[in-house]
Motif scaffolding. Structure first.
Motif, PDB file in Angstrom:
ATOM      1  N   GLU A  78       6.205  10.530  16.745  1.00 15.81           N
ATOM      2  CA  GLU A  78       7.298  11.101  15.962  1.00 15.81           C
ATOM      3  C   GLU A  78       8.408  10.080  15.733  1.00 15.81           C
ATOM      4  OE1 GLU A  78       8.543  14.555  18.052  1.00 15.81           O
ATOM      5  OE2 GLU A  78       6.843  15.791  17.383  1.00 15.81           O
ATOM      6  N   ARG A  79       8.771   9.340  16.796  1.00  9.99           N
ATOM      7  CA  ARG A  79       9.862   8.364  16.659  1.00  9.99           C
ATOM      8  C   ARG A  79       9.444   7.204  15.754  1.00  9.99           C
ATOM      9  NH1 ARG A  79      14.068   7.702  15.193  1.00  9.99           N
ATOM     10  NH2 ARG A  79      15.714   6.445  16.169  1.00  9.99           N
ATOM     11  N   CYS A  80       8.191   6.778  15.839  1.00  6.68           N
ATOM     12  CA  CYS A  80       7.713   5.705  14.963  1.00  6.68           C
ATOM     13  C   CYS A  80       7.729   6.163  13.509  1.00  6.68           C
ATOM     14  CB  CYS A  80       6.310   5.270  15.373  1.00  6.68           C
ATOM     15  SG  CYS A  80       6.240   4.311  16.904  1.00  6.68           S
ATOM     16  N   ARG A  81       7.393   7.436  13.295  1.00  7.07           N
ATOM     17  CA  ARG A  81       7.417   7.984  11.939  1.00  7.07           C
ATOM     18  C   ARG A  81       8.842   7.979  11.390  1.00  7.07           C
ATOM     19  NH1 ARG A  81       5.718  12.688  13.109  1.00  7.07           N
ATOM     20  NH2 ARG A  81       3.526  12.066  13.254  1.00  7.07           N
ATOM     21  N   GLU A  82       9.801   8.344  12.241  1.00  6.64           N
ATOM     22  CA  GLU A  82      11.202   8.354  11.827  1.00  6.64           C
ATOM     23  C   GLU A  82      11.700   6.943  11.521  1.00  6.64           C
ATOM     24  OE1 GLU A  82      13.179  10.198  15.063  1.00  6.64           O
ATOM     25  OE2 GLU A  82      12.356  12.204  14.674  1.00  6.64           O
ATOM     26  N   LEU A  83      11.215   5.971  12.289  1.00  7.36           N
ATOM     27  CA  LEU A  83      11.641   4.583  12.089  1.00  7.36           C
ATOM     28  C   LEU A  83      10.908   3.924  10.926  1.00  7.36           C
ATOM     29  CD1 LEU A  83      11.732   3.409  15.832  1.00  7.36           C
ATOM     30  CD2 LEU A  83      13.705   3.751  14.325  1.00  7.36           C
ATOM     31  N   GLY A  84       9.833   4.555  10.486  1.00  8.91           N
ATOM     32  CA  GLY A  84       9.057   3.991   9.384  1.00  8.91           C
ATOM     33  C   GLY A  84       8.193   2.823   9.790  1.00  8.91           C
ATOM     34  N   VAL A  85       7.772   2.797  11.073  1.00  4.56           N
ATOM     35  CA  VAL A  85       6.892   1.714  11.530  1.00  4.56           C
ATOM     36  C   VAL A  85       5.495   2.285  11.780  1.00  4.56           C
ATOM     37  CG1 VAL A  85       8.788   0.432  12.573  1.00  4.56           C
ATOM     38  CG2 VAL A  85       7.494   2.039  13.972  1.00  4.56           C
ATOM     39  N   PRO A  86       4.446   1.513  11.486  1.00  3.48           N
ATOM     40  CA  PRO A  86       3.082   2.004  11.703  1.00  3.48           C
ATOM     41  C   PRO A  86       2.761   2.097  13.187  1.00  3.48           C
ATOM     42  CG  PRO A  86       3.041  -0.283  11.016  1.00  3.48           C
ATOM     43  CD  PRO A  86       4.473   0.165  10.901  1.00  3.48           C
ATOM     44  N   ALA A  87       2.184   3.233  13.587  1.00  7.06           N
ATOM     45  CA  ALA A  87       1.765   3.443  14.979  1.00  7.06           C
ATOM     46  C   ALA A  87       0.300   3.862  14.951  1.00  7.06           C
ATOM     47  CB  ALA A  87       2.628   4.498  15.649  1.00  7.06           C
ATOM     48  N   ILE A  88      -0.543   3.043  15.550  1.00  8.04           N
ATOM     49  CA  ILE A  88      -1.988   3.249  15.420  1.00  8.04           C
ATOM     50  C   ILE A  88      -2.624   3.529  16.781  1.00  8.04           C
ATOM     51  CG2 ILE A  88      -4.141   2.229  14.585  1.00  8.04           C
ATOM     52  CD1 ILE A  88      -2.294   0.282  12.962  1.00  8.04           C
ATOM     53  N   PRO A  89      -3.242   4.709  16.948  1.00  6.39           N
ATOM     54  CA  PRO A  89      -3.980   5.009  18.193  1.00  6.39           C
ATOM     55  C   PRO A  89      -5.376   4.375  18.108  1.00  6.39           C
ATOM     56  CG  PRO A  89      -4.034   6.910  16.733  1.00  6.39           C
ATOM     57  CD  PRO A  89      -3.234   5.860  16.026  1.00  6.39           C
ATOM     58  N   VAL A  90      -5.520   3.178  18.617  1.00  6.00           N
ATOM     59  CA  VAL A  90      -6.691   2.357  18.326  1.00  6.00           C
ATOM     60  C   VAL A  90      -8.004   2.921  18.882  1.00  6.00           C
ATOM     61  CG1 VAL A  90      -5.357   0.241  18.077  1.00  6.00           C
ATOM     62  CG2 VAL A  90      -6.223   0.882  20.337  1.00  6.00           C
ATOM     63  N   LEU A  91      -7.938   3.746  19.922  1.00  5.93           N
ATOM     64  CA  LEU A  91      -9.173   4.273  20.503  1.00  5.93           C
ATOM     65  C   LEU A  91      -9.614   5.607  19.897  1.00  5.93           C
ATOM     66  CD1 LEU A  91      -8.781   3.519  24.327  1.00  5.93           C
ATOM     67  CD2 LEU A  91      -9.983   2.192  22.593  1.00  5.93           C
ATOM     68  N   ASP A  92      -8.730   6.238  19.140  1.00  6.32           N
ATOM     69  CA  ASP A  92      -9.036   7.581  18.634  1.00  6.32           C
ATOM     70  C   ASP A  92     -10.322   7.670  17.817  1.00  6.32           C
ATOM     71  OD1 ASP A  92      -6.734   8.342  19.883  1.00  6.32           O
ATOM     72  OD2 ASP A  92      -5.942   9.477  18.185  1.00  6.32           O
ATOM     73  N   PRO A  93     -10.577   6.757  16.868  1.00  8.35           N
ATOM     74  CA  PRO A  93     -11.810   6.879  16.084  1.00  8.35           C
ATOM     75  C   PRO A  93     -13.076   6.807  16.946  1.00  8.35           C
ATOM     76  CG  PRO A  93     -10.291   5.369  15.027  1.00  8.35           C
ATOM     77  CD  PRO A  93      -9.740   5.646  16.395  1.00  8.35           C
ATOM     78  N   VAL A  94     -13.063   5.915  17.955  1.00 10.96           N
ATOM     79  CA  VAL A  94     -14.244   5.748  18.805  1.00 10.96           C
ATOM     80  C   VAL A  94     -14.422   6.957  19.728  1.00 10.96           C
ATOM     81  CG1 VAL A  94     -15.365   4.282  20.516  1.00 10.96           C
ATOM     82  CG2 VAL A  94     -13.959   3.250  18.728  1.00 10.96           C
ATOM     83  N   ILE A  95     -13.321   7.397  20.346  1.00 13.40           N
ATOM     84  CA  ILE A  95     -13.397   8.565  21.229  1.00 13.40           C
ATOM     85  C   ILE A  95     -13.818   9.801  20.438  1.00 13.40           C
ATOM     86  CG2 ILE A  95     -12.034  10.137  22.664  1.00 13.40           C
ATOM     87  CD1 ILE A  95     -10.410   7.742  23.602  1.00 13.40           C
ATOM     88  N   GLY A  96     -13.275   9.924  19.220  1.00 16.61           N
ATOM     89  CA  GLY A  96     -13.640  11.056  18.380  1.00 16.61           C
ATOM     90  C   GLY A  96     -15.116  11.050  18.022  1.00 16.61           C
ATOM     91  N   MET A  97     -15.644   9.873  17.721  1.00 14.47           N
ATOM     92  CA  MET A  97     -17.051   9.765  17.386  1.00 14.47           C
ATOM     93  C   MET A  97     -17.930  10.151  18.566  1.00 14.47           C
ATOM     94  SD  MET A  97     -19.923   7.732  17.960  1.00 14.47           S
ATOM     95  CE  MET A  97     -19.230   6.179  18.537  1.00 14.47           C
ATOM     96  N   PHE A  98     -17.569   9.661  19.770  1.00 17.12           N
ATOM     97  CA  PHE A  98     -18.342  10.004  20.961  1.00 17.12           C
ATOM     98  C   PHE A  98     -18.256  11.504  21.258  1.00 17.12           C
ATOM     99  CE2 PHE A  98     -18.191   5.439  22.399  1.00 17.12           C
ATOM    100  CZ  PHE A  98     -19.561   5.286  22.477  1.00 17.12           C
ATOM    101  N   GLY A  99     -17.067  12.073  21.083  1.00 17.78           N
ATOM    102  CA  GLY A  99     -16.907  13.496  21.324  1.00 17.78           C
ATOM    103  C   GLY A  99     -17.776  14.324  20.402  1.00 17.78           C
ATOM    104  N   SER A 100     -17.823  13.931  19.124  1.00 16.28           N
ATOM    105  CA  SER A 100     -18.650  14.647  18.157  1.00 16.28           C
ATOM    106  C   SER A 100     -20.130  14.495  18.482  1.00 16.28           C
ATOM    107  CB  SER A 100     -18.356  14.122  16.751  1.00 16.28           C
ATOM    108  OG  SER A 100     -19.192  14.742  15.797  1.00 16.28           O
ATOM    109  N   PHE A 101     -20.519  13.263  18.846  1.00 22.86           N
ATOM    110  CA  PHE A 101     -21.925  13.001  19.132  1.00 22.86           C
ATOM    111  C   PHE A 101     -22.383  13.703  20.409  1.00 22.86           C
ATOM    112  CE2 PHE A 101     -25.299  10.459  21.092  1.00 22.86           C
ATOM    113  CZ  PHE A 101     -26.226  10.406  20.058  1.00 22.86           C
TER     114      PHE A 101
END
Length: 274
Positions: A78-101
């Motif tokens: 939320e704070r990064c969004r307010e500041l206008g800076v990119p905040a990237i959860p780098v593990l989310d795509p991989v964890i999401g893929m494993f969770g789905s699989f």
């Protein structure tokens, strides 16, 4: 607008090794990129998140994070969004893929890759083995190795063994030195994968000269003589050919690339790869 120098915030609920390695792997693709790194590790409370946010406010830039606790992620996002800076959860795509699989939810527990499990102790054991059996030491233990590397001086045997040890592979190395007989245990070993490492003679001469300079040692004529080094390389290849040991040319390979090639050979020998 092209940006070269920028602030990079690496936020982790563990040691930060993962997010740091990922950032490095990505940034090498961008020439002249100069990140000013701010490493925030072991972030596990809201108070610590507030400190991170204050640091980002003071030095806005890219934020990469591996926080798995949703209660910590949300205020950061939320704070990064307010500041206008990119905040990237780098593990989310991989964890999401494993969770789905796998059809299940992730546990969201921080630092699990550093848990003191069997794999951790296997790596420690392998590291001890590599140091004990470095540069031809303790040849009586060669048959306990998973991998034995043989090669002339400055063919990256030791760093490759250390890298393999960090993957849980027990690796030893034996140097090929002109006029010095190889230990008989090497030829009797039937358990390990034995791999020869070689290098371009001119490259070897340059590496050896640098080594002697760093040690402030007088140059040994044969050690850095191109004709002598060429003979060493030819003899090493002939030895490997006689014993049907695979050979890897490390001239244009990084340690990681050499280790990857060895791991592929090892997996094939174990019947784990076609």
């Amino acid at each position: 607008m092209t940006v070269n120098r920028f602030h990079l915030h690496l936020v982790s609920d563990s040691t930060g090794d993962t997010v740091h390695a990922l950032a490095r792997a990505c940034l090498v693709q961008f020439e002249d990129a100069e990140p000013i790194e701010h490493i925030w590790s072991m972030v596990r409370t809201k108070v610590q998140v507030e400190r991170v946010v204050a640091g980002i406010e003071a030095n806005p830039g890219v934020v990469l994070y591996t926080l798995v606790n949703e209660h910590l992620r949300q205020p950061l996002q939320e704070r990064c969004r307010e500041l206008g800076v990119p905040a990237i959860p780098v593990l989310d795509p991989v964890i999401g893929m494993f969770g789905s699989f796998l059809g299940r939810r992730a546990r969201a527990l921080p630092g699990q890759q550093h848990a003191l499990n069997h794999e951790y102790f296997a790596r420690i054991d392998a590291m001890t083995f590599a140091m004990t059996h470095d540069d031809g030491q303790a040849p009586w233990g060669l048959n306990q190795a998973d991998v034995v590397l043989v090669g002339v001086s400055r063919s990256s045997k030791t760093p490759t063994c250390i890298y393999l040890a960090n993957r849980g592979i027990k690796a030893a190395n034996v140097p090929l030195v002109p006029g010095v007989p190889l230990p008989p245990e090497l030829f009797l070993a039937d358990r390990p994968l034995i791999v020869g490492l070689t290098n371009d003679p001119e490259r070897l001469v340059a590496l050896r000269r640098n080594r002697l300079t760093s040690l402030q040692s007088d140059p040994k004529i044969d050690y850095v003589d191109l004709d002598s080094v060429q003979s060493e390389v030819v003899a090493a290849r002939r030895l490997c050919q006689e014993h049907k040991w695979p050979v890897i040319d490390v001239t244009r390979r990084s340690i990681e690339e050499t280790a990857a090639a060895i791991l592929k050979l090892f997996a094939k020998r174990q019947g784990l790869d076609a």
